[in-house]
Design a protein around this motif. Structure first.
Motif, PDB file in Angstrom:
ATOM      1  N   UNK A   1      41.625  58.686  30.551  1.00 33.69           N
ATOM      2  CA  UNK A   1      41.202  60.095  30.591  1.00 33.69           C
ATOM      3  C   UNK A   1      42.262  60.937  31.299  1.00 33.69           C
ATOM      4  N   UNK A   2      42.713  60.422  32.457  1.00 34.00           N
ATOM      5  CA  UNK A   2      43.662  61.178  33.260  1.00 34.00           C
ATOM      6  C   UNK A   2      44.972  61.416  32.514  1.00 34.00           C
ATOM      7  N   UNK A   3      45.284  60.474  31.627  1.00 32.70           N
ATOM      8  CA  UNK A   3      46.535  60.599  30.885  1.00 32.70           C
ATOM      9  C   UNK A   3      46.412  61.531  29.684  1.00 32.70           C
ATOM     10  N   UNK A   4      45.162  61.906  29.324  1.00 35.67           N
ATOM     11  CA  UNK A   4      44.991  62.729  28.125  1.00 35.67           C
ATOM     12  C   UNK A   4      44.553  64.130  28.525  1.00 35.67           C
ATOM     13  N   UNK A   5      45.052  65.118  27.827  1.00 36.44           N
ATOM     14  CA  UNK A   5      44.673  66.491  28.145  1.00 36.44           C
ATOM     15  C   UNK A   5      43.177  66.699  27.910  1.00 36.44           C
ATOM     16  N   UNK A   6      42.542  67.378  28.853  1.00 36.10           N
ATOM     17  CA  UNK A   6      41.082  67.445  28.918  1.00 36.10           C
ATOM     18  C   UNK A   6      40.370  67.756  27.600  1.00 36.10           C
ATOM     19  N   UNK A   7      40.624  68.899  27.039  1.00 38.37           N
ATOM     20  CA  UNK A   7      39.778  69.313  25.925  1.00 38.37           C
ATOM     21  C   UNK A   7      40.123  68.628  24.616  1.00 38.37           C
ATOM     22  N   UNK A   8      41.260  67.961  24.588  1.00 33.83           N
ATOM     23  CA  UNK A   8      41.576  67.217  23.365  1.00 33.83           C
ATOM     24  C   UNK A   8      40.490  66.202  23.075  1.00 33.83           C
ATOM     25  N   UNK A   9      39.984  65.607  24.144  1.00 39.30           N
ATOM     26  CA  UNK A   9      38.923  64.621  24.004  1.00 39.30           C
ATOM     27  C   UNK A   9      37.673  65.229  23.385  1.00 39.30           C
ATOM     28  N   UNK A  10      37.382  66.465  23.777  1.00 38.88           N
ATOM     29  CA  UNK A  10      36.234  67.178  23.221  1.00 38.88           C
ATOM     30  C   UNK A  10      36.418  67.440  21.724  1.00 38.88           C
ATOM     31  N   UNK A  11      37.640  67.857  21.403  1.00 38.25           N
ATOM     32  CA  UNK A  11      37.927  68.231  20.020  1.00 38.25           C
ATOM     33  C   UNK A  11      37.707  67.096  19.050  1.00 38.25           C
ATOM     34  N   UNK A  12      38.023  65.899  19.513  1.00 36.08           N
ATOM     35  CA  UNK A  12      37.902  64.750  18.625  1.00 36.08           C
ATOM     36  C   UNK A  12      36.481  64.512  18.175  1.00 36.08           C
ATOM     37  N   UNK A  13      35.546  65.049  18.937  1.00 37.38           N
ATOM     38  CA  UNK A  13      34.151  64.791  18.596  1.00 37.38           C
ATOM     39  C   UNK A  13      33.704  65.608  17.384  1.00 37.38           C
ATOM     40  N   UNK A  14      34.530  66.579  16.987  1.00 39.07           N
ATOM     41  CA  UNK A  14      34.177  67.345  15.791  1.00 39.07           C
ATOM     42  C   UNK A  14      34.237  66.421  14.586  1.00 39.07           C
ATOM     43  N   UNK A  15      33.132  66.379  13.780  1.00 40.25           N
ATOM     44  CA  UNK A  15      33.152  65.522  12.600  1.00 40.25           C
ATOM     45  C   UNK A  15      34.289  65.942  11.667  1.00 40.25           C
TER      46      UNK A  15
END
Ligand code: DGT
Ligand code: CA
Ligand code: CA
Ligand code: ZN
Length: 573
Positions: free
Chosen positions: A86-100
Motif C-alpha cells: 500500500x505504502x508503495x502505491x499512490x493512494x487513490x490508484x487503489x480506489x480507481x481499480x475497483x471501478x468495474x
C-alpha cells in the motif's frame, strides 16, 4: 478479535491489485486472487478452522506460504506485505481499480500516460476526452469509466447478505454472552433475508443492570462509535457495516421486533389495517385508546390486527398484506424441501474438485441427486468440454452411478448460448444428457431485443431445459444484461423450459421479483448452487432465502421433486 473471511479475502484481492499495478509477475498476482476466492467460499470462518486445529494448507490453491498469510491476517488483523505494498502505491490508484471494467492494468496505463492519481482527476480526464486517445482505450471505455464513477456512488454502501451472515452471528454470540442479556435478535432487512443489507438492526431484552451497552460499543470489531446511549447505540464495524442496537422492554419485544423487521412499506400498509379497526400500532405495542392490548410477541401483534403470521421474507408490501387478509399466503419452500442440485462444476472445467469428490459431498449433504454441468467448449479459458470430452465424462458418470449408492449423478452440461442463440455442442450429444442448462457467458451488451431473441432461440432447441443465471448480474459488481424477462418466461412456458435461481450468493439470479413473476405465470424454477467446490452446496440456503422472498412454494421449485418426477417434467414434446 474476530476476523471474517470477507476481510481476509479483501486483503488478498487488494494485494493482488496493487501488485498488478506495480507490474508484478502474473502468477503471483493470480495466486492471491485464487486464495481470496477460496477463502471467501469457505462455509466457516478461517479463524474458527484455525482454532479447531485444521490445516489450511490443505485447501485447494493454498500452500504453506498462503496458509501462513491467512494466519497472519487472522492473528494480527492485517498483512505486513499488504501494508508495505500500500505504502508503495499512490493512494487513490487503489480506489480507481475497483471501478468495474477498469482494473489494475488500465489504471497503470492511465497513471503512466496522464499522471492521474485520484478519482477526481480520472473523471476530469474522461470528461476532457483524454482517455479515449490512449492506446488500448476508446470512446466506449471512456464512457464506461464515467458511468461507473457515478454508479459506484449508488451502491457502495450495501453489503451482500453472505458477507453479513458471519458478522451478525458473531455479534449475536457476543451479545448473548453478556451478563443480564436475555433475548437477542437481528431484525431489519437481515431478517427479511434481503440479498444486500444496509445496516444491522439488533434488538435485545435485558436486566436493568446489564452492562450490555458498554460491552457493545467496546466490542473488538467496532471501529467507530456513532452513538452510545442507555437504550440505543450505534457503531460502525471494521468491515464498514453499521450496527444499531436497541434495548426494548420485555412487554414490547414482539411489537419492536415486528416494527424493526420492516419493511417500512409493509409496516405502513399494516398500520392502515389497524387504523381501520380503531387500533394504533407502533414499536411499543398494539393499542386501543391508551390500553396496550398486544406487544410481547409478534404472533399476538398479528392476532390483534386480525392477520395470519406473515413470514419476514414476504414483508415488502408486494401483495402480502392483501394475501394475508384473504388467507392466501403462500406456504414458502424450505431448505429441507430440496432433494437435489441441478448445477455443479468439476475439475473437468472450472470446478475445484473431481467428479467423485463432488458426488460424495452431495451424498454426504443428504441430496438425492446432483447434476454435473461443466462448461462447454466456447468457454475456452476454463477448458470447457467438447463433444468428445463430454462423452468421456458421461461414461465416468455411468460408472460412478454403478458404484456409488444413495445418490444419483445426472449427466448434464452448462452449454453456452452463442451469440446467434445456437448451442455450443452437437444436437446428438445434447440429446443424450439428463439435463441441459443453457447460459450466456459472452456478448452481454447486445440490445434488449437481440438478447431476448438469442435466449428464446436457444430454448427452441429440443434438448434445452433450464436457463442458467438468467440475467447475468453479479450483485454490486455487474448489472443484469438487457433482457425482456416477461417474454423469456412466456417463451419458456410455451416450450416446457424452466428458469434457474442461481444460489451463488454473488448472483442470486433470478432475483426475488423475477421469482414472483415466474410463480405468477406458473413457470417452475430450479434452485441451484452453481457449485464450483464441495463446500458450495451450503449456498443452497441463500437460494432458499431468495426463493422465499419471491413467494415460491415447494411445488414451484423443480428440485423439490424425486428424480423420477423431475425426469418427467424435463421431457419436452
Ligand atoms: P436496510 O438497512 O437499508 O437494508 O433496510 P432495513 O429495512 O433494515 O431498514 P432500516 O435499517 O432503515 O430500518 C429498519 C426497520 O425499521 C425498517 O425495515 C422498518 C423500520 N422503520 C424504519 N424507519 C421507519 C419509519 O419511518 N416508519 C416505519 N413504519 N418503520 C420504519
Ligand atoms: Ca437495516
Ligand atoms: Ca437501521
Ligand atoms: Zn454460468
Amino acid at each position: 478479535m474476530p476476523i471474517h473471511n470477507k476481510q481476509v479475502a479483501e486483503q488478498f484481492n487488494r494485494l493482488a491489485d496493487l501488485l498488478e499495478i506495480q507490474g508484478a509477475n502474473t502468477f503471483r498476482v493470480r495466486a492471491y486472487r485464487n486464495a481470496a476466492q477460496t477463502v471467501e467460499s469457505l462455509p466457516r470462518d478461517a479463524q474458527e478452522m484455525l482454532e479447531d486445529g485444521e490445516d489450511l494448507s490443505e485447501l485447494p490453491g493454498i500452500g504453506d506460504d498462503l496458509a501462513g498469510k491467512i494466519k497472519e491476517i487472522v492473528n494480527n488483523g492485517e498483512l505486513t506485505l499488504l501494508k508495505e505494498t500500500e505504502e508503495e502505491t499512490t493512494a487513490e490508484l487503489g480506489e480507481m481499480m475497483k471501478l468495474p471494467g477498469v482494473g489494475p492494468k488500465r489504471v497503470k496505463a492511465i497513471h503512466d500516460a496522464l499522471g492521474v492519481e485520484s478519482m477526481d482527476q480520472l473523471r476530469a480526464a474522461a470528461e476532457n476526452h483524454e482517455i479515449r486517445e490512449l492506446e488500448g482505450f476508446g470512446k466506449k471505455t471512456e464512457d464506461m469509466i464515467l458511468r461507473e464513477i457515478d454508479r459506484r456512488k449508488d451502491h457502495t454502501e450495501r453489503t451482500k447478505l453472505s458477507a453479513v451472515d458471519p458478522i451478525a452471528r458473531s455479534l449475536e454470540n457476543h451479545l448473548s454472552g453478556i451478563d443480564g442479556v436475555k433475548k437477542v435478535v437481528v431484525a431489519g432487512s437481515y431478517r427479511r433475508r434481503k440479498e444486500t443489507v444496509g445496516d444491522l438492526d439488533i434488538l435485545i431484552t435485558c436486566r436493568n443492570d446489564s452492562p450490555v451497552m458498554d460491552r457493545f460499543v467496546g466490542y473488538d470489531e467496532v471501529e467507530e462509535v456513532v452513538e452510545h446511549g442507555k437504550t440505543r447505540s450505534m457503531v460502525i464495524l471494521q468491515s464498514g457495516l453499521q450496527v444499531d442496537l436497541r434495548v426494548v422492554p420485555e412487554v414490547c419485544y414482539g411489537a419492536a421486533l415486528y416494527y424493526f423487521t420492516g419493511s417500512k412499506a409493509h409496516n405502513i400498509a399494516v398500520r392502515r389495517i389497524a387504523q381501520g379497526k380503531k387500533l394504533k400500532i407502533n414499536e411499543y405495542g398494539v393499542f386501543r385508546g391508551d390500553d396496550r392490548i398486544a406487544g410481547a410477541t409478534e404472533e399476538e401483534v398479528f392476532e390483534e390486527v386480525g392477520l395470519p403470521f406473515i413470514p419476514p421474507e414476504l414483508r415488502e408490501n408486494r401483495g402480502e398484506v392483501e394475501a394475508a387478509k384473504a388467507d392466501k399466503l403462500p406456504k414458502l419452500v424450505r431448505l429441507e424441501d430440496l432433494r437435489g442440485n441441478l448445477h455443479a462444476h468439476t475439475k473437468d472445467s472450472d470446478g475445484k474438485y473431481t467428479l467423485r469428490e463432488m458426488a460424495e459431498a452431495a451424498k454426504k449433504s443428504g441430496l438425492e441427486y446432483l447434476a454435473i454441468t461443466d462448461h462447454s467448449k466456447a468457454v475456452a479459458a476454463v477448458k470447457g468440454l467438447d463433444e468428445k470430452r463430454l462423452r468421456q465424462q458421461m461414461e465416468r458418470i455411468d460408472a460412478l452411478n454403478d458404484e456409488l449408492g444413495g445418490i444419483r449423478i445426472l449427466k448434464g452440461i452448462e452449454v453456452d448460448i452463442l451469440e446467434d442463440g445456437s448451442l455450443d455442442l452437437d444436437d446428438d450429444v445434447l440429446g443424450e444428457l439428463d439435463l441441459v442448462v443453457g447460459s450466456i457467458h459472452s456478448k452481454f451488451d447486445l440490445s434488449k431485443k437481440k438478447q431476448t431473441e438469442r435466449v428464446i432461440r436457444a430454448m427452441d432447441h429440443p434438448s434445452f431445459h433450464i436457463l442458467g443465471h438468467p440475467t447475468g448480474r453479479l450483485i454490486n459488481e455487474r448489472e443484469a444484461y438487457e433482457i425482456d424477462m416477461e417474454r423469456i418466461m412466456d417463451a419458456a412456458l410455451e416450450r416446457g423450459c424452466y428458469m434457474e435461481l442461481n444460489a451463488q450468493p454473488d448472483r442470486l439470479d433470478l432475483n426475488d421479483a423475477h421469482c414472483k413473476l415466474a410463480r405468477e405465470k406458473g413457470l417452475k424454477v430450479a434452485i441451484s448452487v452453481d457449485a464450483h467446490a464441495t463446500t458450495d452446496l451450503e449456498f443452497l440456503r441463500f437460494g432458499i432465502d431468495q426463493a422465499r422472498r419471491g413467494w415460491l412454494e415447494a411445488d414451484d421449485v423443480l428440485n423439490t421433486r424425486k428424480w423420477g418426477d423431475l425426469k418427467r417434467l424435463l421431457k419436452r414434446d
